[in-house]
Design an enzyme around this catalytic site. Structure first.
Site, PDB file in Angstrom:
ATOM      1  N   GLU A  90       0.829  -1.215   0.000  1.00  0.00           N
ATOM      2  CA  GLU A  90       0.000   0.000   0.000  1.00  0.00           C
ATOM      3  C   GLU A  90       0.856   1.255   0.000  1.00  0.00           C
ATOM      4  O   GLU A  90       1.875   1.323   0.690  1.00  0.00           O
ATOM      5  CB  GLU A  90      -0.895  -0.026   1.239  1.00  0.00           C
ATOM      6  CG  GLU A  90      -2.205   0.687   1.033  1.00  0.00           C
ATOM      7  CD  GLU A  90      -3.054  -0.016  -0.018  1.00  0.00           C
ATOM      8  OE1 GLU A  90      -3.141   0.528  -1.143  1.00  0.00           O
ATOM      9  OE2 GLU A  90      -3.620  -1.091   0.252  1.00  0.00           O
ATOM     10  N   GLY A 101     -16.003   5.294  -3.226  1.00  0.00           N
ATOM     11  CA  GLY A 101     -15.229   5.882  -2.134  1.00  0.00           C
ATOM     12  C   GLY A 101     -14.976   4.930  -0.976  1.00  0.00           C
ATOM     13  O   GLY A 101     -14.693   5.358   0.131  1.00  0.00           O
ATOM     14  N   ALA A 102     -15.076   3.626  -1.228  1.00  0.00           N
ATOM     15  CA  ALA A 102     -14.894   2.638  -0.151  1.00  0.00           C
ATOM     16  C   ALA A 102     -13.488   2.053  -0.150  1.00  0.00           C
ATOM     17  O   ALA A 102     -13.219   1.091   0.557  1.00  0.00           O
ATOM     18  CB  ALA A 102     -15.931   1.528  -0.288  1.00  0.00           C
ATOM     19  N   SER A 157     -11.686   1.103  -5.217  1.00  0.00           N
ATOM     20  CA  SER A 157     -11.330   1.669  -6.507  1.00  0.00           C
ATOM     21  C   SER A 157     -12.459   1.707  -7.528  1.00  0.00           C
ATOM     22  O   SER A 157     -12.318   1.236  -8.654  1.00  0.00           O
ATOM     23  CB  SER A 157     -10.108   0.963  -7.092  1.00  0.00           C
ATOM     24  OG  SER A 157      -9.471   1.883  -7.938  1.00  0.00           O
ATOM     25  N   SER A 158     -13.557   2.319  -7.130  1.00  0.00           N
ATOM     26  CA  SER A 158     -14.631   2.576  -8.098  1.00  0.00           C
ATOM     27  C   SER A 158     -14.138   3.555  -9.155  1.00  0.00           C
ATOM     28  O   SER A 158     -14.606   3.533 -10.291  1.00  0.00           O
ATOM     29  CB  SER A 158     -15.857   3.146  -7.391  1.00  0.00           C
ATOM     30  OG  SER A 158     -15.605   4.444  -6.887  1.00  0.00           O
ATOM     31  N   GLU A 160      -6.667  10.396 -14.415  1.00  0.00           N
ATOM     32  CA  GLU A 160      -6.941  10.674 -12.990  1.00  0.00           C
ATOM     33  C   GLU A 160      -5.939  11.702 -12.431  1.00  0.00           C
ATOM     34  O   GLU A 160      -6.313  12.592 -11.682  1.00  0.00           O
ATOM     35  CB  GLU A 160      -6.941   9.378 -12.163  1.00  0.00           C
ATOM     36  CG  GLU A 160      -7.413   9.623 -10.737  1.00  0.00           C
ATOM     37  CD  GLU A 160      -8.015   8.416 -10.025  1.00  0.00           C
ATOM     38  OE1 GLU A 160      -8.421   7.439 -10.684  1.00  0.00           O
ATOM     39  OE2 GLU A 160      -8.077   8.461  -8.774  1.00  0.00           O
ATOM     40  N   ASP A 212      -4.272   0.801  -9.407  1.00  0.00           N
ATOM     41  CA  ASP A 212      -5.710   0.544  -9.519  1.00  0.00           C
ATOM     42  C   ASP A 212      -6.131   0.293 -10.962  1.00  0.00           C
ATOM     43  O   ASP A 212      -6.915  -0.612 -11.249  1.00  0.00           O
ATOM     44  CB  ASP A 212      -6.499   1.727  -8.949  1.00  0.00           C
ATOM     45  CG  ASP A 212      -6.275   1.912  -7.464  1.00  0.00           C
ATOM     46  OD1 ASP A 212      -5.618   1.048  -6.850  1.00  0.00           O
ATOM     47  OD2 ASP A 212      -6.747   2.921  -6.910  1.00  0.00           O
TER      48      ASP A 212
HETATM   49  P1  ADP Z   1     -12.584   4.732  -4.741  1.00  0.00           P
HETATM   50  O1  ADP Z   1     -11.856   4.718  -6.032  1.00  0.00           O
HETATM   51  O2  ADP Z   1     -11.856   4.030  -3.664  1.00  0.00           O
HETATM   52  O3  ADP Z   1     -13.988   4.241  -4.841  1.00  0.00           O
HETATM   53  P2  ADP Z   1     -12.276   7.557  -5.137  1.00  0.00           P
HETATM   54  O4  ADP Z   1     -12.527   8.731  -4.272  1.00  0.00           O
HETATM   55  O5  ADP Z   1     -10.960   7.406  -5.774  1.00  0.00           O
HETATM   56  O6  ADP Z   1     -12.669   6.259  -4.273  1.00  0.00           O
HETATM   57  O7  ADP Z   1     -13.336   7.540  -6.316  1.00  0.00           O
HETATM   58  C1  ADP Z   1     -14.713   7.687  -6.066  1.00  0.00           C
HETATM   59  C2  ADP Z   1     -15.287   8.708  -7.027  1.00  0.00           C
HETATM   60  O8  ADP Z   1     -15.335   8.157  -8.359  1.00  0.00           O
HETATM   61  C3  ADP Z   1     -16.737   9.040  -6.713  1.00  0.00           C
HETATM   62  O9  ADP Z   1     -16.830  10.056  -5.735  1.00  0.00           O
HETATM   63  C4  ADP Z   1     -17.241   9.505  -8.072  1.00  0.00           C
HETATM   64  O10 ADP Z   1     -16.838  10.827  -8.341  1.00  0.00           O
HETATM   65  C5  ADP Z   1     -16.488   8.604  -9.038  1.00  0.00           C
HETATM   66  N1  ADP Z   1     -17.282   7.404  -9.408  1.00  0.00           N
HETATM   67  C6  ADP Z   1     -16.900   6.123  -9.325  1.00  0.00           C
HETATM   68  N2  ADP Z   1     -17.875   5.287  -9.776  1.00  0.00           N
HETATM   69  C7  ADP Z   1     -18.895   6.070 -10.173  1.00  0.00           C
HETATM   70  C8  ADP Z   1     -20.197   5.811 -10.716  1.00  0.00           C
HETATM   71  N3  ADP Z   1     -20.634   4.586 -10.953  1.00  0.00           N
HETATM   72  N4  ADP Z   1     -20.970   6.874 -10.988  1.00  0.00           N
HETATM   73  C9  ADP Z   1     -20.551   8.131 -10.748  1.00  0.00           C
HETATM   74  N5  ADP Z   1     -19.345   8.414 -10.229  1.00  0.00           N
HETATM   75  C10 ADP Z   1     -18.519   7.425  -9.934  1.00  0.00           C
HETATM   76 MG    MG Z   2      -9.984   5.711  -6.434  1.00  0.00          MG
END
Ligand code: ADP
Ligand code: MG
Length: 372
Positions: free
Chosen positions: A26, A111-112, A115-116, A149, A161
Site C-alpha cells: 500500500e 469511495g470505499a 477503486s470505483s 486521474e 488501480d
Molecule cells: P474509490 O476509487 O476508492 O472508490 P475515489 O474517491 O478514488 O474512491 O473515487 C470515487 C469517485 O469516483 C466518486 O466520488 C465519483 O466521483 C467517481 N465514481 C466512481 N464510480 C462512479 C459511478 N458509478 N458513478 C458516478 N461516479 C462514480
Molecule cells: Mg480511487
C-alpha cells in the site's frame, strides 16, 4: 435506468471493469514498488454510443441518471464536472475527437477504497478502445487512465488501480512491478484452504482528492532525492545510515515504503508455499506501518483490523489510500460470521456508522461485453 431509457437508442458498445482489493503493497505504487492486488467481482458497466456532433452527454445510475453535457472542445484539465471528470478525463487522455453518449452503472461501492474510480475509468477506456479501434494494449490503457486521474481529475494516484482493473485474472492476484509495469500472476485459492478474505467497508469516507496523498508522495520523493536512491533500491540499513539527511517525517514515510516493498515480496513467497499464517502476519505488519509510519489509518480502520485480529483473524489491514474506506481480514471460513458480528458490535459501541461487509475471490479484469 438504462442507456435506452435515458438516450432513447441502443449503445454501440458495452464494457465492464472491476474494482480491486490490494492484498498487500500500500502507498508504494508511486514509489516504484511492487503491489499485489486482485480484481473483485463487483464491476462498473458503461454503455457508449458515438454521436454525429461534438457533444458529450454523460449519466450515471449512481448520480440519479441526470444528464451532464459537455463537448469535445471543452475537454481540458480543470474542466467542469464532478464525477463526470473521470470519464471525461479518459476521453481526453485517449484523444477521442467524436461526440459521445455515455451511461454508467457502477456496482463497486463508491469511495470505499475498492477503486470505483479505476473501475469507471477502465470501463470507459476499454469501451472507447474497442469503439474507435485504437488498438491500445492494457499497459498503454493503464498509463492513459492514470494520466486521466492525475492530470484531468487532479488526483495524483499511482498506476496500481488501473492496472489491476484492466489486467486482473480470475483465481489470481497480480504481482505488479510499478517501475516497468511487468506483471506476474500469483495463483490464490483461499477456499481450498478453508479461508476467506473479508472486506470491511468502514463507511468512513474521507475524500482522497486532497493534500494528504500528495504530501506523502512528496515526502517519499524528497527522501529519495536526498538519499540518491528510489524507495525500491533502498534497503533498511541504507535508510538508517542516511537518517540524519532526512526530516523525521521523511524518514518514517521512507521506512514504510522500504519495509512494505519487502513485505510484498515475502507475501508472494508465502502464497506460493500456502503459508497463510505468514500472509496474515505480513498483513498486520502492513497495517502497523501504514498506521504508525505513514499515518494514513483512522480510528474506524484500526478498530476493524484490531477486532478481526482479536477474534481469530490470521491478519488484517487497511487497504486503499486510507483515512477511511475498507479493511481486509484473512479469516477461517468458520469464523467469518462471528467476526462480522463482533466488528458491527464494536462499531456501534464506538459510535461509528454501521460497517458493510463484502467478500470476493479474485475475478477477471475489464472486458467488452456487448458491441454492435
Ligand atoms: P474509490 O476509487 O476508492 O472508490 P475515489 O474517491 O478514488 O474512491 O473515487 C470515487 C469517485 O469516483 C466518486 O466520488 C465519483 O466521483 C467517481 N465514481 C466512481 N464510480 C462512479 C459511478 N458509478 N458513478 C458516478 N461516479 C462514480
Ligand atoms: Mg480511487
Amino acid at each position: 435506468m438504462s442507456f435506452q431509457s435515458i438516450f432513447g437508442s441502443d449503445p454501440d458498445v458495452v464494457a465492464a471493469a472491476p474494482g480491486r482489493i490490494n492484498l498487500i503493497g500500500e502507498h508504494i505504487d508511486y514509489s516504484d514498488g511492487f503491489v499485489l492486488p486482485f480484481a473483485i467481482s463487483s464491476r462498473t458497466t458503461v454503455a457508449i454510443k458515438k454521436r454525429n456532433d461534438q457533444k458529450i452527454r454523460l449519466a450515471s445510475a449512481q448520480r440519479h441518471s441526470t444528464i451532464f453535457e459537455s463537448s469535445i472542445g471543452q475537454l481540458h484539465p480543470g474542466a467542469e464536472g464532478k464525477w463526470e471528470r473521470y470519464p471525461l478525463g479518459v476521453i481526453w487522455a485517449l484523444g477521442v475527437k467524436d461526440g459521445l453518449d455515455i451511461f454508467v452503472d457502477g456496482r463497486v461501492p463508491l469511495g470505499a477504497g475498492l477503486s470505483s474510480s479505476a473501475a469507471l475509468e477502465c470501463s470507459v477506456a476499454v469501451a472507447l478502445n474497442h469503439l474507435f479501434d485504437l488498438k491500445l494494449t492494457n499497459t498503454e490503457l493503464a498509463k492513459l487512465t492514470q494520466k486521466a486521474e492525475n492530470d484531468f481529475v487532479g488526483m495524483p494516484c499511482g498506476i496500481m488501480d488501473q492496472s489491476i482493473s484492466l489486467m486482473g485474472q480470475a483465481g489470481h492476484a497480480l504481482l505488479l512491478d510499478c517501475r516497468d509495469l511487468s506483471t506476474k500472476l500469483i495463483p490464490i485459492d483461499l477456499a481450498a484452504s478453508d479461508l476467506e478474505l473479508l472486506i470491511i467497508d468502514t463507511q468512513a469516507h474521507h475524500s482522497l482528492v486532497d493534500g494528504g496523498y500528495a504530501e506523502r508522495r512528496g515526502n517519499c520523493e524528497a527522501a529519495a532525492a536526498k538519499l540518491g536512491k528510489s524507495m525500491r533500491e533502498l534497503n533498511l540499513a541504507e535508510l538508517e545510515s542516511g537518517k540524519s539527511k532526512l526530516t523525521e517525517v521523511e524518514y518514517r514515510r521512507a521506512r514504510h515504503a522500504v519495509t512494505e516493498i519487502a513485505r510484498v515480496l515475502e507475501c508472494v513467497k508465502a502464497l506460493e508455499e500456502k503459508d497463510f499464517a505468514l500472509v496474515g502476519k505480513l498483513l498486520n505488519g502492513s497495517h502497523q506501518s501504514l498506521r504508525d509510519d505513514y499515518n494514513v489509518s483512522c480510528p474506524e480502520l484500526d478498530l476493524a483490523a484490531d477486532t478481526a485480529n482479536s477474534n481469530g483473524a490470521l491478519g488484517a489491514r487497511m487497504i486503499g489510500g486510507g483515512y477511511g474506506g475498507s479493511a481486509i481480514a484473512l479469516l477461517k471460513k468458520e469464523d467469518v460470521d462471528s467476526v462480522k458480528g463482533k466488528i458491527a458490535e464494536a462499531f456501534t459501541k464506538a459510535g461509528f456508522r454501521n460497517p458493510r461487509f463484502f467478500s470476493s475471490s479474485p475475478a477477471s479484469g475489464a472486458s467488452v461485453i456487448e458491441c454492435k
